[in-house]
Motif scaffolding. Sequence first.
Motif, short mmCIF file in Angstrom:
data_model
loop_
_atom_site.label_atom_id
_atom_site.label_comp_id
_atom_site.label_asym_id
_atom_site.label_seq_id
_atom_site.Cartn_x
_atom_site.Cartn_y
_atom_site.Cartn_z
N LYS A 109 -23.24 24.70 59.89
CA LYS A 109 -22.11 25.04 59.02
C LYS A 109 -21.74 23.83 58.17
O LYS A 109 -21.55 22.73 58.68
CB LYS A 109 -20.90 25.46 59.86
CG LYS A 109 -21.14 26.70 60.73
CD LYS A 109 -19.91 27.02 61.57
CE LYS A 109 -20.16 28.21 62.48
NZ LYS A 109 -20.36 29.47 61.72
N ALA A 110 -21.65 24.04 56.86
CA ALA A 110 -21.33 22.93 55.96
C ALA A 110 -20.60 23.44 54.72
O ALA A 110 -20.78 24.58 54.29
CB ALA A 110 -22.61 22.20 55.56
N ILE A 111 -19.80 22.56 54.18
CA ILE A 111 -19.09 22.81 52.93
C ILE A 111 -19.37 21.65 51.99
O ILE A 111 -19.31 20.48 52.39
CB ILE A 111 -17.56 22.91 53.15
CG1 ILE A 111 -17.23 24.02 54.15
CG2 ILE A 111 -16.83 23.15 51.83
CD1 ILE A 111 -15.77 24.03 54.58
N VAL A 112 -19.71 21.94 50.76
CA VAL A 112 -19.88 20.90 49.74
C VAL A 112 -18.53 20.70 49.06
O VAL A 112 -17.94 21.65 48.53
CB VAL A 112 -20.95 21.30 48.71
CG1 VAL A 112 -21.08 20.21 47.65
CG2 VAL A 112 -22.29 21.53 49.40
N VAL A 113 -18.03 19.46 49.11
CA VAL A 113 -16.72 19.15 48.54
C VAL A 113 -16.89 18.21 47.35
O VAL A 113 -17.37 17.08 47.51
CB VAL A 113 -15.80 18.50 49.60
CG1 VAL A 113 -14.41 18.29 49.01
CG2 VAL A 113 -15.72 19.36 50.85
N GLU A 159 -7.24 25.28 49.52
CA GLU A 159 -8.45 26.13 49.54
C GLU A 159 -9.47 25.58 50.54
O GLU A 159 -10.11 26.36 51.28
CB GLU A 159 -9.07 26.18 48.13
CG GLU A 159 -8.26 26.96 47.11
CD GLU A 159 -7.12 26.15 46.52
OE1 GLU A 159 -6.93 24.99 46.93
OE2 GLU A 159 -6.42 26.70 45.64
N LEU A 160 -9.62 24.27 50.60
CA LEU A 160 -10.56 23.65 51.55
C LEU A 160 -10.10 23.91 52.99
O LEU A 160 -10.91 24.26 53.86
CB LEU A 160 -10.68 22.15 51.29
CG LEU A 160 -11.54 21.37 52.28
CD1 LEU A 160 -12.97 21.90 52.33
CD2 LEU A 160 -11.54 19.87 51.92
N THR A 161 -8.81 23.76 53.23
CA THR A 161 -8.27 24.01 54.58
C THR A 161 -8.52 25.45 55.00
O THR A 161 -8.89 25.72 56.15
CB THR A 161 -6.77 23.70 54.62
OG1 THR A 161 -6.55 22.32 54.27
CG2 THR A 161 -6.20 23.96 56.01
N SER A 162 -8.33 26.36 54.08
CA SER A 162 -8.55 27.78 54.38
C SER A 162 -10.01 28.05 54.72
O SER A 162 -10.32 28.80 55.64
CB SER A 162 -8.11 28.63 53.18
OG SER A 162 -8.36 30.00 53.43
N LEU A 163 -10.90 27.40 53.98
CA LEU A 163 -12.34 27.59 54.23
C LEU A 163 -12.74 26.99 55.57
O LEU A 163 -13.52 27.59 56.34
CB LEU A 163 -13.14 26.96 53.09
CG LEU A 163 -14.65 27.23 53.07
CD1 LEU A 163 -14.96 28.72 53.13
CD2 LEU A 163 -15.27 26.60 51.82
N LEU A 164 -12.22 25.83 55.88
CA LEU A 164 -12.49 25.20 57.18
C LEU A 164 -11.96 26.09 58.31
O LEU A 164 -12.61 26.25 59.36
CB LEU A 164 -11.83 23.82 57.26
CG LEU A 164 -12.48 22.71 56.42
CD1 LEU A 164 -11.58 21.47 56.40
CD2 LEU A 164 -13.86 22.35 56.97
#
Length: 622
Positions: A109-113, A159-164
């Motif tokens: 699991k990964a998010i590009v920030v 938005e990042l917090t929601s995605l996490l």
Amino acid sequence: MDSIVIGTAGHIDHGKTALVKALTGFDADTLEEEKRRGITINLGFAYCRLPCGKTAGLVDVPGHERFVKNMLAGAGGIDIAMVVIAANEGIMPQTREHIHILHYLGIQKAIVVITKIGMVEDDFRELVVEDAKEYLATTFLQQAPMVQVDSITGQGIPELTSLLDFMATGVRREAVSRPARMPVDRVFSVKGFGTVVTGTLNEGSISLNDELGVYPQGLPVKVRGIQIHEQAVPTARAGQRTALNLAGVSVEQVRRGCVVAARGSVQATCALDVHLSIAPDASQPVKRMERLKLYLGATEVLARVILMGRKQIYPGEECYGKLQTESPVIARKSDRFVLRSLTPVQTIGGGRVVDPAAKWSGYTDDQALAIMQTKDKGTSQQVLEAFARETLFGDKDAIASAANMYDVGKYFETLMQNGRIMFFENRVVHVEALQTLLEQTLSILEVYHTQYPLRAGIPKAELQEQLEFAGRPREFEWLQGWMKETGQIGQSGLMLYKAGFAPVFSKKLGTIRDEMLAAVQKAGYSLLTDNELVGNDKDRQTVLEALLQTDFMTVAGHVILLRTLYLQAKETAVRLARAEGAIRLSDFRDSLGTSRKYALLLLEKMDREKFTSRQGEERVLL
């Protein structure tokens, strides 16, 4: 407290630490040098509560290429990675290297920030975003969501917090029921408490007063304090960033890379069977026996790579091999690792552990390769059998642990029903390992019979010495029993022989044998010596050696007696003891019709065998 671990990755000065602070309110840079230089040097830690109720522990890693080893020490236990790319610079060298590392560590699991969006014009930012997407499409992050943020103004942080939060709900803990294992990434001392270690608890749970071990040293410790996110708790569970206050060990005895684990649940090793993968952009191929840096858990160690069936592996290729480490490491099957070259210093590949305690066997490369493939990609039953095949009388739990499998009773049962394994108590005997030992046994017997054709067989103890088997006496007895039941070997007294073998005396040697038997039988308890029977005659010496395995025995030194007469002497001793309450030398002598000298030799032999015990001038039965 349900927890997950989120880790950062990315190039130096791309805003990882600022992003962690925007999410948690904590400044993860705690060292004076970090604040003075404005860069992250060591691992940083923070935490926050997500809307779903889970607590997220955040690991902030350094982005400078000089501190990649620190990044690797903290990246192994993360559940979700935030790959940070600054909008004012885009993809940079350490961005690529960190992405490679996350891939080799098996991060799913990964998010590009995209950070620092407030520092650039929209046109430039869009150009950076498109360039990043083009590169990421060639990596395991091609489907990863992308979020654009400004950590200073807070833009994009919700938005990042929601995605996490959404991703955190999908993190499942399957390893809680396994024995505890925690790689140590920090060690320090707290005044009044003593040694404290931190890490991400990979497996199992740890509670107050648990008695664990620090590996690879195997040092026994006791847990006298546990903290999760700066709160004292009675128990830590798999997936949590954990601090342990350990009794029984000093700060000097523990280092980053050690593993705190349930006692006896792990084993230090210097040889790993592995599946290797080399990065497509590696600058050169990896050669057989090349010396590399291995990063496993929080451990950094030098290792040589031994490729299976090939001399080198090129960029973009995969293969099986062994890693021979220069100091002991702790691993489990399926653990992920990273490899870096020594010159130039760069991440060149990684892979997964296939066998954490690789065997140096007589297999050919093709055979070893087939075994590794089965262990790596076989069905659960095939994997368990592959590990069982390599050990004779292997402990069931140890085999399951090596295979990194649990609840394996049904697989063992099926293997037994299919005739692939047998059990001796709680130990597993694989039929192929058993067949190998049988072939070794028959080969030893053939050589022995050729060398000593007149002897009834090889002594049990001598056979066990020659076999490649270091089992317990009861296991060896079971093996002999199985070989006799299957008609492969026979037994005469304490001698073992290959089925169908019988001593064959020539006419000349047969005459000598008959003469010796008659002489010793006539002498009775007036014992003869081997010199009296043999003299300097080599043929007579050969016959005597054969008879000592069957009809004759030595009483003391070179004194010879018929085995049947010795048994009768024991019966006489029993009769005297029961009739008189003890055995007196004079009574024993008279009963046998021999001299005091020979009667004493016989009683002393019985003493040595613990059949009798001397008490003053008399003896009693034991």
